[in-house]
Scaffold this active site. Sequence first.
Site, PDB file in Angstrom:
ATOM      1  N   ARG A   1       0.686   7.629  11.068  1.00  0.00           N
ATOM      2  CA  ARG A   1       1.772   6.808  11.697  1.00  0.00           C
ATOM      3  C   ARG A   1       2.859   6.940  10.766  1.00  0.00           C
ATOM      4  O   ARG A   1       2.954   7.141   9.588  1.00  0.00           O
ATOM      5  CB  ARG A   1       1.344   5.310  11.729  1.00  0.00           C
ATOM      6  CG  ARG A   1       0.290   5.335  12.997  1.00  0.00           C
ATOM      7  CD  ARG A   1      -0.037   3.765  13.136  1.00  0.00           C
ATOM      8  NE  ARG A   1      -0.735   3.171  11.617  1.00  0.00           N
ATOM      9  CZ  ARG A   1      -1.072   1.931  11.642  1.00  0.00           C
ATOM     10  NH1 ARG A   1      -0.767   1.076  12.448  1.00  0.00           N
ATOM     11  NH2 ARG A   1      -1.848   1.686  10.334  1.00  0.00           N
TER      12      ARG A   1
ATOM     13  N   HIS B   1      -5.683   8.182   0.041  1.00  0.00           N
ATOM     14  CA  HIS B   1      -5.235   8.663  -1.075  1.00  0.00           C
ATOM     15  C   HIS B   1      -4.773  10.198  -0.968  1.00  0.00           C
ATOM     16  O   HIS B   1      -5.441  10.724  -0.531  1.00  0.00           O
ATOM     17  CB  HIS B   1      -6.015   8.387  -2.150  1.00  0.00           C
ATOM     18  CG  HIS B   1      -6.067   6.841  -2.549  1.00  0.00           C
ATOM     19  ND1 HIS B   1      -6.945   6.478  -3.811  1.00  0.00           N
ATOM     20  CD2 HIS B   1      -5.381   5.800  -2.252  1.00  0.00           C
ATOM     21  CE1 HIS B   1      -6.800   4.992  -3.584  1.00  0.00           C
ATOM     22  NE2 HIS B   1      -5.883   4.804  -2.774  1.00  0.00           N
TER      23      HIS B   1
ATOM     24  N   GLY C   1       0.982  -1.225  -0.002  1.00  0.00           N
ATOM     25  CA  GLY C   1       0.023  -0.046  -0.123  1.00  0.00           C
ATOM     26  C   GLY C   1       0.869   1.312   0.053  1.00  0.00           C
ATOM     27  O   GLY C   1       1.979   1.113   0.105  1.00  0.00           O
ATOM     28  N   ASP C   2       0.099   2.432  -0.137  1.00  0.00           N
ATOM     29  CA  ASP C   2       0.930   3.554  -0.006  1.00  0.00           C
ATOM     30  C   ASP C   2       1.938   3.871  -1.465  1.00  0.00           C
ATOM     31  O   ASP C   2       2.955   4.407  -1.149  1.00  0.00           O
ATOM     32  CB  ASP C   2       1.645   3.996   1.021  1.00  0.00           C
ATOM     33  CG  ASP C   2       0.917   3.805   2.392  1.00  0.00           C
ATOM     34  OD1 ASP C   2      -0.333   4.462   2.118  1.00  0.00           O
ATOM     35  OD2 ASP C   2       0.984   3.190   3.484  1.00  0.00           O
TER      36      ASP C   2
ATOM     37  N   THR D   1      -4.111  -6.907   5.475  1.00  0.00           N
ATOM     38  CA  THR D   1      -5.533  -6.341   5.770  1.00  0.00           C
ATOM     39  C   THR D   1      -6.411  -7.271   5.557  1.00  0.00           C
ATOM     40  O   THR D   1      -5.969  -8.498   5.452  1.00  0.00           O
ATOM     41  CB  THR D   1      -5.641  -5.057   4.744  1.00  0.00           C
ATOM     42  OG1 THR D   1      -6.978  -4.368   5.047  1.00  0.00           O
ATOM     43  CG2 THR D   1      -5.910  -5.759   3.263  1.00  0.00           C
TER      44      THR D   1
ATOM     45  N   ASP E   1      12.457  10.563  -7.385  1.00  0.00           N
ATOM     46  CA  ASP E   1      12.982  11.714  -6.901  1.00  0.00           C
ATOM     47  C   ASP E   1      13.848  11.567  -5.508  1.00  0.00           C
ATOM     48  O   ASP E   1      14.655  12.376  -5.163  1.00  0.00           O
ATOM     49  CB  ASP E   1      12.003  12.976  -6.925  1.00  0.00           C
ATOM     50  CG  ASP E   1      10.732  12.500  -6.217  1.00  0.00           C
ATOM     51  OD1 ASP E   1      10.391  11.717  -6.323  1.00  0.00           O
ATOM     52  OD2 ASP E   1      10.113  13.729  -5.567  1.00  0.00           O
TER      53      ASP E   1
ATOM     54  N   THR F   1      -3.538   7.573   9.355  1.00  0.00           N
ATOM     55  CA  THR F   1      -3.371   7.638  10.816  1.00  0.00           C
ATOM     56  C   THR F   1      -2.208   8.719  11.298  1.00  0.00           C
ATOM     57  O   THR F   1      -2.155   8.738  12.206  1.00  0.00           O
ATOM     58  CB  THR F   1      -3.131   6.164  11.052  1.00  0.00           C
ATOM     59  OG1 THR F   1      -1.760   5.824  10.406  1.00  0.00           O
ATOM     60  CG2 THR F   1      -4.087   5.251  10.805  1.00  0.00           C
TER      61      THR F   1
HETATM   62  P1  IMP Z   1      -6.511  -2.729   8.590  1.00  0.00           P
HETATM   63  O1  IMP Z   1      -6.526  -2.679   7.042  1.00  0.00           O
HETATM   64  O2  IMP Z   1      -6.566  -1.402   8.987  1.00  0.00           O
HETATM   65  O3  IMP Z   1      -6.977  -3.779   9.123  1.00  0.00           O
HETATM   66  O4  IMP Z   1      -4.785  -2.791   8.700  1.00  0.00           O
HETATM   67  C1  IMP Z   1      -4.329  -3.988   8.727  1.00  0.00           C
HETATM   68  C2  IMP Z   1      -2.777  -3.572   8.292  1.00  0.00           C
HETATM   69  O5  IMP Z   1      -2.751  -3.029   6.938  1.00  0.00           O
HETATM   70  C3  IMP Z   1      -2.013  -2.791   8.921  1.00  0.00           C
HETATM   71  O6  IMP Z   1      -0.585  -2.777   8.943  1.00  0.00           O
HETATM   72  C4  IMP Z   1      -2.318  -1.491   8.293  1.00  0.00           C
HETATM   73  O7  IMP Z   1      -1.314  -0.375   8.483  1.00  0.00           O
HETATM   74  C5  IMP Z   1      -2.204  -1.889   6.812  1.00  0.00           C
HETATM   75  N1  IMP Z   1      -3.111  -0.901   5.851  1.00  0.00           N
HETATM   76  C6  IMP Z   1      -4.281  -0.721   5.782  1.00  0.00           C
HETATM   77  N2  IMP Z   1      -4.495   0.098   4.743  1.00  0.00           N
HETATM   78  C7  IMP Z   1      -3.572   0.571   4.258  1.00  0.00           C
HETATM   79  C8  IMP Z   1      -3.219   1.567   3.339  1.00  0.00           C
HETATM   80  O8  IMP Z   1      -4.026   2.190   2.629  1.00  0.00           O
HETATM   81  N3  IMP Z   1      -1.767   1.772   3.387  1.00  0.00           N
HETATM   82  C9  IMP Z   1      -0.902   1.201   3.842  1.00  0.00           C
HETATM   83  N4  IMP Z   1      -1.134   0.227   5.033  1.00  0.00           N
HETATM   84  C10 IMP Z   1      -2.309  -0.075   4.993  1.00  0.00           C
HETATM   85 MG    MG Z   2      -2.434   4.901   1.305  1.00  0.00          MG
END
Ligand code: IMP
Ligand code: MG
Length: 328
Positions: free
Chosen positions: A252, A43, A12-13, A190, A282, A250
């Site tokens: 974080r 996003h 993700g990200d 997830t 970059d 979040t």
């Molecule tokens: P959950 O999807 O909120 O249950 O989180 C489960 C795991 O997936 C955790 O490690 C989250 O940080 C990660 N996670 C969930 N959604 C995202 C996202 O959009 N980007 C990055 N990590 C995610």
């Molecule tokens: Mg994201």
Amino acid sequence: MQITAVLGASYGDEGKGKVVHSLAKLDTFTHVIRFNGSGNAGHTIYHNGKKYATHLVPAGVFYGKPSIIGSGCVLNPNKLIEEIEVLEAAGVPVRPWLKIAYNAHIITDDHLKIDNQDVSIGTTKQGNGPAYADKYLRKGIRAEKIKELESFIVDLYDEFYIKNTTAHILAEGAQGYLLDIDSKNYPFVTSSHCGIGSLLNNGFRHQDLKEIICVIKGYDTYVGAKNFQSPSDHMLDRICEYGQEYGVTTGRRRQVNYLNISELNKSLKMLGCTQLIVNKMDILKDLDCWKVLMNNEVVDLHTEDRFKAKILEVAGCPVKFSYSPYDI
Ligand code: IMP
Ligand code: MG
């Protein structure tokens, strides 16, 4: 009817939001859909010089295109309404374009309570996992049951196989292949599937898939409870700071590691990647850091050219390298 999918090939990200936003403006695409996940996703989108954070609302709204939350998603109606209000207050009309599959599932206050107690996975605490759990226990609540959502509700079969049979849908994945519920990283994943099967399960035919665009960054990041970043390598901290690797949902700090070429090879193969976009080049250029992980060893490729050549070799398809947060 045709579908172009944008999928995360990592944790993700990867910058899928930016990619989808820049593709959504093309006349080719008539609809945008989100097919998995929930408000756990975040996003970052730059539109007309302004920065927006979206969670559930698909990027089609920025261009006045029908934007669908598919049946593979779970959604918190209060959070959705809040997101709509923030976007509309900032001048982006959402209500005329938003559609929600009648069979998408609802995140309830109980789901939020349960998810807020999580410490072991490091979830985003948006109620995502508990909502999927109740869906599969067959005691979930579907979007069609929620009065405030009534005006948005659609049946995707009617939308795309009866009414808009010449649509070209841009499908916007959430999270990434290495966070898929069935990934070897379980339980640090997830609760939805993040691959192409997940998209098809929203009610699409495999024949309608046209292209699968995968997105990564030039380095990997992961946010959650497991250890991912080597604490003794200060270059990784510098990548984190230069790349501003903090969660959209979040806030974080994301853990950082060098791009794992072995994992990338597998992700791209299994996602059926037809085009790869590599974001945040970059950051690596600013730091002149061209290291990767291969078979769990750090390998220094020394130059940008060698770094790019390695990715091209693994991808085996057209690759775009992006050096800007604003466009691809
Ligand atoms: P959950 O999807 O909120 O249950 O989180 C489960 C795991 O997936 C955790 O490690 C989250 O940080 C990660 N996670 C969930 N959604 C995202 C996202 O959009 N980007 C990055 N990590 C995610
Ligand atoms: Mg994201």
